[in-house]
Design a protein around this motif. Structure first.
Motif, PDB file in Angstrom:
ATOM      1  N   UNK A   1       0.864  -1.186   0.000  1.00 11.62           N
ATOM      2  CA  UNK A   1       0.000   0.000   0.000  1.00 11.62           C
ATOM      3  C   UNK A   1       0.900   1.235   0.000  1.00 11.62           C
ATOM      4  N   UNK A   2       0.445   2.269  -0.727  1.00  7.80           N
ATOM      5  CA  UNK A   2       1.241   3.505  -0.813  1.00  7.80           C
ATOM      6  C   UNK A   2       0.989   4.430   0.379  1.00  7.80           C
ATOM      7  N   UNK A   3      -0.263   4.545   0.790  1.00 10.30           N
ATOM      8  CA  UNK A   3      -0.631   5.437   1.892  1.00 10.30           C
ATOM      9  C   UNK A   3      -1.614   4.735   2.812  1.00 10.30           C
ATOM     10  N   UNK A   4      -1.574   5.102   4.092  1.00  9.05           N
ATOM     11  CA  UNK A   4      -2.483   4.485   5.064  1.00  9.05           C
ATOM     12  C   UNK A   4      -3.258   5.569   5.819  1.00  9.05           C
ATOM     13  N   UNK A   5      -4.498   5.242   6.151  1.00 11.58           N
ATOM     14  CA  UNK A   5      -5.352   6.218   6.818  1.00 11.58           C
ATOM     15  C   UNK A   5      -6.439   5.541   7.629  1.00 11.58           C
ATOM     16  N   UNK A   6      -7.427   6.343   8.014  1.00  9.00           N
ATOM     17  CA  UNK A   6      -8.517   5.828   8.854  1.00  9.00           C
ATOM     18  C   UNK A   6      -9.866   6.303   8.321  1.00  9.00           C
ATOM     19  N   UNK A   7     -10.919   5.769   8.895  1.00 10.59           N
ATOM     20  CA  UNK A   7     -12.274   6.146   8.511  1.00 10.59           C
ATOM     21  C   UNK A   7     -13.168   6.112   9.746  1.00 10.59           C
ATOM     22  N   UNK A   8     -14.080   7.052   9.835  1.00 13.89           N
ATOM     23  CA  UNK A   8     -15.037   7.108  10.940  1.00 13.89           C
ATOM     24  C   UNK A   8     -14.375   7.295  12.307  1.00 13.89           C
ATOM     25  N   UNK A   9     -13.208   7.934  12.327  1.00 13.64           N
ATOM     26  CA  UNK A   9     -12.523   8.228  13.586  1.00 13.64           C
ATOM     27  C   UNK A   9     -12.934   9.613  14.068  1.00 13.64           C
ATOM     28  N   UNK A  10     -13.049   9.772  15.397  1.00 17.39           N
ATOM     29  CA  UNK A  10     -13.285  11.102  15.947  1.00 17.39           C
ATOM     30  C   UNK A  10     -11.940  11.709  16.344  1.00 17.39           C
TER      31      UNK A  10
ATOM     32  N   UNK B   1       5.413   5.883  12.959  1.00 19.41           N
ATOM     33  CA  UNK B   1       6.264   5.958  11.770  1.00 19.41           C
ATOM     34  C   UNK B   1       5.595   6.760  10.654  1.00 19.41           C
ATOM     35  N   UNK B   2       4.311   6.462  10.397  1.00 23.31           N
ATOM     36  CA  UNK B   2       3.548   7.198   9.388  1.00 23.31           C
ATOM     37  C   UNK B   2       2.252   7.648  10.022  1.00 23.31           C
ATOM     38  N   UNK B   3       1.900   8.927   9.875  1.00 29.80           N
ATOM     39  CA  UNK B   3       0.612   9.349  10.422  1.00 29.80           C
ATOM     40  C   UNK B   3      -0.492   9.077   9.399  1.00 29.80           C
ATOM     41  N   UNK B   4      -1.728   9.002   9.856  1.00 27.06           N
ATOM     42  CA  UNK B   4      -2.831   8.779   8.909  1.00 27.06           C
ATOM     43  C   UNK B   4      -2.889   9.926   7.890  1.00 27.06           C
ATOM     44  N   UNK B   5      -2.972   9.574   6.604  1.00 31.90           N
ATOM     45  CA  UNK B   5      -3.035  10.632   5.582  1.00 31.90           C
ATOM     46  C   UNK B   5      -4.447  11.206   5.480  1.00 31.90           C
ATOM     47  N   UNK B   6      -5.443  10.419   5.910  1.00 37.38           N
ATOM     48  CA  UNK B   6      -6.816  10.890   5.758  1.00 37.38           C
ATOM     49  C   UNK B   6      -7.715  10.293   6.825  1.00 37.38           C
ATOM     50  N   UNK B   7      -8.883  10.898   6.957  1.00 39.63           N
ATOM     51  CA  UNK B   7      -9.957  10.364   7.788  1.00 39.63           C
ATOM     52  C   UNK B   7     -11.210  10.463   6.938  1.00 39.63           C
ATOM     53  N   UNK B   8     -11.768   9.321   6.552  1.00 41.35           N
ATOM     54  CA  UNK B   8     -12.969   9.313   5.703  1.00 41.35           C
ATOM     55  C   UNK B   8     -14.206   9.217   6.590  1.00 41.35           C
ATOM     56  N   UNK B   9     -15.061  10.233   6.502  1.00 43.20           N
ATOM     57  CA  UNK B   9     -16.257  10.280   7.357  1.00 43.20           C
ATOM     58  C   UNK B   9     -17.480  10.728   6.560  1.00 43.20           C
ATOM     59  N   UNK B  10     -18.655  10.461   7.117  1.00 47.37           N
ATOM     60  CA  UNK B  10     -19.876  10.996   6.499  1.00 47.37           C
ATOM     61  C   UNK B  10     -19.820  12.510   6.600  1.00 47.37           C
ATOM     62  N   UNK B  11     -20.043  13.196   5.489  1.00 44.36           N
ATOM     63  CA  UNK B  11     -19.928  14.653   5.503  1.00 44.36           C
ATOM     64  C   UNK B  11     -20.731  15.255   4.355  1.00 44.36           C
ATOM     65  N   UNK B  12     -21.657  16.132   4.695  1.00 47.50           N
ATOM     66  CA  UNK B  12     -22.506  16.816   3.708  1.00 47.50           C
ATOM     67  C   UNK B  12     -23.070  18.056   4.394  1.00 47.50           C
ATOM     68  N   UNK B  13     -23.796  18.914   3.674  1.00 56.48           N
ATOM     69  CA  UNK B  13     -24.256  20.157   4.307  1.00 56.48           C
ATOM     70  C   UNK B  13     -25.104  19.965   5.573  1.00 56.48           C
ATOM     71  N   UNK B  14     -25.724  18.813   5.773  1.00 54.86           N
ATOM     72  CA  UNK B  14     -26.497  18.580   6.998  1.00 54.86           C
ATOM     73  C   UNK B  14     -25.629  17.982   8.119  1.00 54.86           C
TER      74      UNK B  14
END
Length: 277
Positions: free
Chosen positions: A131-140, A154-167
């Motif tokens: 894997x090239x990059x590592x991250x997380x999802x649904x983390x607070x 060693x490597x910090x999470x590159x992203x956090x994938x979460x539910x996100x929209x105008x509401x």
């Protein structure tokens, strides 16, 4: 017309999408992998043009299960590596064949796993070139801080994938992620899935929102495109899910230079994204 995962992925690549988001639990990685490989063999794209995300399901959070889980996904995809591998949820379930293990009363069976140990196993997968990059999802924020403050990170999470929209705009989490140079990736960017098991059916439907409707009319766009552009303007990477040929093509307009909505925000349009569930 609605199309299956393989066909939708091909249509998306043809429309110009390059970021394809899937997961072990979506049970479509064989089809998505076939679509990507067919577009590569047709010479439409090279492997390095595609940004493919997979996710580590929660029954595989024990450190010794992480690499085998990633290898399972790679085998289904028939790819040598994924571009991004993320922890699907910060809560472990009992390992085994069942993806949603339950006890005799039908209650979900959890597992106790130290997420810092899971993270170390992900770091090893990156070092191994799977894997090239590592991250997380649904983390607070607290869960992100636990990883960020881990001794010997060693490597910090590159992203956090979460539910996100105008509401559910996640503004506090977005500010925190920006401060740590973590990319916020938005799923359900066109509103929540409205699954009867967890969404109140009387809750308002995002795409029917009068403000989005008025903006769409003003800019001669659809409410969906306004919702996608909203994310790009705040520096959020956005996933647009569709199995509908017309909408797959239309979603791409959110990123095309013909869009008149505040041209100055163009930089965000560089991240092209796709979410297929």
């Amino acid at each position: 017309p609605m199309v299956k995962a393989e066909e939708a992925t091909k249509l998306a690549i043809d429309a110009g999408f390059r970021h394809i988001d899937s997961a072990y639990i979506y049970d479509n990685e064989e089809e998505v992998g076939r679509a990507i490989r067919s577009k590569i063999s047709d010479g439409i794209v090279k492997r390095e043009d595609i940004f493919y995300t997979s996710k580590l399901w929660v029954t595989f959070l024990r450190p010794e299960l992480v690499r085998p889980a990633l290898e399972k996904s790679l085998k289904k995809l028939q790819l040598d590596y994924v571009d991004l591998y993320i922890i699907h949820f910060p809560a472990a379930l009992k390992p085994g064949e069942e993806m949603l293990p339950t006890d005799e009363d039908g209650k979900i069976v959890f597992d106790t796993v130290n997420l810092c140990a899971t993270w170390e196993a992900l770091e090893k997968c990156k070092d191994a070139g799977l894997v090239k990059s590592i991250g997380v999802s649904n983390f607070n924020r607290r869960q992100l801080e636990m990883i960020l403050n881990k001794p010997g990170l060693k490597y910090k999470p590159v992203c956090n994938q979460v539910e996100c929209h105008p509401y559910l705009n996640q503004s506090k989490l977005l500010d925190f992620c920006k401060s740590k140079d973590i990319v916020l990736v938005a799923y359900s960017a066109l509103g929540s899935t409205r699954d009867k098991r967890w969404v109140d059916q009387s809750a308002p439907v995002l795409l029917d929102d009068p403000v989005l409707g008025a903006l769409a009319k003003k800019h001669k766009r659809t409410p969906a495109l306004i919702a996608l552009r909203y994310q790009l303007q705040r520096g959020v990477v956005v996933l647009a899910k569709s199995c509908n040929e017309k909408r797959i093509k239309e979603n791409m307009q959110g990123f095309s230079p013909s869009c008149t909505i505040e041209e100055a925000t163009w930089l965000h349009g560089k991240e092209l994204d796709r979410n297929m569930r």
